[in-house]
Design a protein around this motif. Sequence first.
Motif, short mmCIF file in Angstrom:
data_model
loop_
_atom_site.label_atom_id
_atom_site.label_comp_id
_atom_site.label_asym_id
_atom_site.label_seq_id
_atom_site.Cartn_x
_atom_site.Cartn_y
_atom_site.Cartn_z
N ARG A 239 0.83 -1.20 0.00
CA ARG A 239 0.00 0.00 0.00
C ARG A 239 0.87 1.26 0.00
O ARG A 239 2.06 1.18 0.31
CB ARG A 239 -0.90 0.00 1.24
N PRO A 240 0.31 2.42 -0.31
CA PRO A 240 1.10 3.65 -0.25
C PRO A 240 1.58 3.94 1.17
O PRO A 240 0.90 3.63 2.15
CB PRO A 240 0.10 4.73 -0.72
N ASN A 241 2.77 4.51 1.23
CA ASN A 241 3.30 5.05 2.49
C ASN A 241 3.59 4.01 3.56
O ASN A 241 3.47 4.29 4.76
CB ASN A 241 2.32 6.10 3.06
N VAL A 242 3.97 2.79 3.15
CA VAL A 242 4.37 1.78 4.13
C VAL A 242 5.89 1.68 4.25
O VAL A 242 6.39 0.88 5.03
CB VAL A 242 3.78 0.39 3.78
N GLY A 243 6.62 2.49 3.46
CA GLY A 243 8.08 2.54 3.61
C GLY A 243 8.86 1.83 2.52
O GLY A 243 10.02 1.48 2.73
N LYS A 244 8.27 1.64 1.33
CA LYS A 244 8.96 0.91 0.27
C LYS A 244 10.22 1.66 -0.20
O LYS A 244 11.30 1.08 -0.32
CB LYS A 244 8.00 0.68 -0.91
N SER A 245 10.09 2.94 -0.48
CA SER A 245 11.24 3.71 -0.94
C SER A 245 12.29 3.86 0.15
O SER A 245 13.49 3.85 -0.11
CB SER A 245 10.79 5.10 -1.43
N SER A 246 11.83 3.98 1.40
CA SER A 246 12.77 4.09 2.52
C SER A 246 13.61 2.82 2.66
O SER A 246 14.82 2.88 2.92
CB SER A 246 12.01 4.35 3.82
N LEU A 247 12.98 1.66 2.48
CA LEU A 247 13.73 0.40 2.54
C LEU A 247 14.74 0.31 1.41
O LEU A 247 15.87 -0.16 1.59
CB LEU A 247 12.76 -0.79 2.47
N THR A 248 14.35 0.77 0.21
CA THR A 248 15.27 0.78 -0.92
C THR A 248 16.47 1.65 -0.62
O THR A 248 17.62 1.28 -0.87
CB THR A 248 14.56 1.29 -2.19
N ASN A 249 16.22 2.82 -0.04
CA ASN A 249 17.32 3.73 0.30
C ASN A 249 18.29 3.09 1.29
O ASN A 249 19.51 3.24 1.18
CB ASN A 249 16.76 5.02 0.89
N LYS A 250 17.75 2.39 2.27
CA LYS A 250 18.62 1.75 3.26
C LYS A 250 19.46 0.66 2.62
O LYS A 250 20.64 0.48 2.95
CB LYS A 250 17.77 1.15 4.40
N LEU A 251 18.88 -0.08 1.69
CA LEU A 251 19.63 -1.13 1.00
C LEU A 251 20.77 -0.52 0.19
O LEU A 251 21.87 -1.06 0.13
CB LEU A 251 18.70 -1.92 0.08
N LEU A 252 20.51 0.60 -0.44
CA LEU A 252 21.52 1.24 -1.28
C LEU A 252 22.49 2.09 -0.48
O LEU A 252 23.49 2.56 -1.01
CB LEU A 252 20.85 2.10 -2.35
N LYS A 253 22.15 2.32 0.81
CA LYS A 253 22.97 3.17 1.68
C LYS A 253 23.16 4.55 1.08
O LYS A 253 24.22 5.17 1.20
CB LYS A 253 24.32 2.51 1.96
N ALA A 254 22.14 5.03 0.36
CA ALA A 254 22.18 6.36 -0.23
C ALA A 254 20.77 6.80 -0.51
O ALA A 254 19.88 5.98 -0.72
CB ALA A 254 23.00 6.37 -1.52
N ASP A 255 20.56 8.11 -0.54
CA ASP A 255 19.23 8.64 -0.84
C ASP A 255 19.00 8.62 -2.34
O ASP A 255 18.92 9.66 -2.99
CB ASP A 255 19.09 10.06 -0.29
N ARG A 256 18.92 7.42 -2.87
CA ARG A 256 18.77 7.26 -4.33
C ARG A 256 17.35 7.59 -4.79
O ARG A 256 17.13 8.06 -5.89
CB ARG A 256 19.14 5.81 -4.68
N LEU A 257 16.35 7.31 -3.94
CA LEU A 257 14.96 7.56 -4.31
C LEU A 257 14.36 8.62 -3.42
O LEU A 257 14.83 8.87 -2.32
CB LEU A 257 14.13 6.28 -4.20
N ILE A 258 13.31 9.25 -3.91
CA ILE A 258 12.61 10.24 -3.11
C ILE A 258 11.85 9.53 -2.00
O ILE A 258 11.16 8.55 -2.22
CB ILE A 258 11.62 11.04 -3.98
N VAL A 259 11.97 10.03 -0.78
CA VAL A 259 11.23 9.50 0.35
C VAL A 259 10.44 10.64 0.97
O VAL A 259 10.97 11.70 1.24
CB VAL A 259 12.16 8.89 1.42
N SER A 260 9.16 10.45 1.15
CA SER A 260 8.32 11.49 1.69
C SER A 260 7.20 10.86 2.48
O SER A 260 6.78 9.74 2.22
CB SER A 260 7.73 12.36 0.56
N ASP A 261 6.71 11.57 3.49
CA ASP A 261 5.57 11.08 4.26
C ASP A 261 4.26 11.25 3.51
O ASP A 261 3.22 10.81 3.97
CB ASP A 261 5.47 11.82 5.60
N MET A 262 4.29 11.94 2.36
CA MET A 262 3.08 12.11 1.57
C MET A 262 2.80 10.81 0.81
O MET A 262 3.63 10.39 0.01
CB MET A 262 3.22 13.25 0.57
N PRO A 263 1.66 10.14 1.05
CA PRO A 263 1.37 8.90 0.31
C PRO A 263 1.36 9.16 -1.19
O PRO A 263 0.86 10.18 -1.65
CB PRO A 263 -0.02 8.51 0.82
#
Length: 469
Positions: free
Chosen positions: A194-218
Amino acid sequence: MIDPSRSVAIVGRPNVGKSRLFNRLVGKRLSIVHDQPGVTRDVVMEEVQDNFILMDTGGLGMKPTVMSTEEVNQATEEQVDFALEAASLILFVVDTQDGLTPQDEMVAKKLRKYGKPTVLVINKIDSQKHSHLTNDFYRLGFKDTISVSAEHGTNAEELLDKIFYLLGPVPEPSSDETELRSLKSRIRICFTGRPNVGKSSLTNKLLKADRLIVSDMPGTTRDSILVNLDYEAPDNTSWHFQLIDTAGLRPRSKVKTSVDYFSGLRTIQSIESADVAFLIIDALEGITKLDKKIAGDILEVGRGLVIVVNKWDFALKKFAVEPLEGYETEADFRKEFVKAIRKELFFLPDSPIIFTSATEGYGIDEILRRAKAIFDRMQKKLSTGRINKVLQELMEKQKPHVVHGRRFKVYYALQVANNPFRIRIYCNQEMRLEDSYKRYLETGFNDAFQLNGCPIKFDLIGKKPREKS
């Protein structure tokens, strides 16, 4: 693998046709095309003709709106900067029908600071009445210029030829690259939910870089983003992954716009192209009706499935202060949480359940270990003799119901495909196998062959009725 230095970035202000041009050059619909400005926010990448990497970017100079906050616009521009830093060639797209605008001049000024080869792409030459407006763009001072229609494909081949020329010949692969090409293709991992469950945030942690946009806006991620990742395992072997971060899937009742519809469609396509799908659920909300549907969709297309309970740091912090009522330890609470998931998602092929926190980095490496384990599992070749023995034992242990006076009977079975496992069963009549009994057989196969998280498809071949003489 294409040399990352052969990267081409498509940039420009919003709604000039960048995504349509990207799709045209790639040869398939990957970026979402819509008249609403700002639909593309993350950088979308794709290889073109084994020659270069093409990057589609969000529009520069977006103004804050209800749909796009200042924070999201700032993150979008940071992603454009990432693409410009990585690119060896820039395609600066402008719109003939709007003519030269102050925003175009602002983008041109920004690009000149990078000092990289730039092709001015004058788009939307769909009508002769706009042709006289192309002259205004020459004032921007870019030597390489071409007029195209991304929608109709006019001069698309000429633009590709120009890109090939400016990038120069593709270098011969080194011995290391040749060896890497001979390895298995990358394991494709899809993050969905679902939207806003942390998918992009998990990707960023895996890459150890802010590769994708992460926002609290669903709904910030509209397209599905592909990112390559090489992981050095504890045994010093290299694991090669491709991460697919997708837009959140919404209930049908909340799909209000065509953008939402196509985002959902692209997410389903990403699941279909993955090897292993990770269903991200919110620890604070538990399993929802939509989570059940998404899990069913993943199994329907036959992808390996892992459940990821994100935001588990809240539970850890709670137990660090005092136990929850009815639970002495966090481990006790976790066991009950797993039981609840198993009960709600009873149709899963005993999929692994892992607990993570994208913000704290807790349990992140477990994602890659599970992906590798399930991928390896899905390559197994199952012995025909063992398949038939297991099937016989399961049917003796629990006989199928009698339907219309006859019982389902199996003559012979064998494996015919991997990823997903396909077991062809020759039987007396395929219509006599009930869904509940089919799930029983699938569960039994998973247990017998230790295929946790791997879906099994049964192809039933019924006995043909004899023709009356």
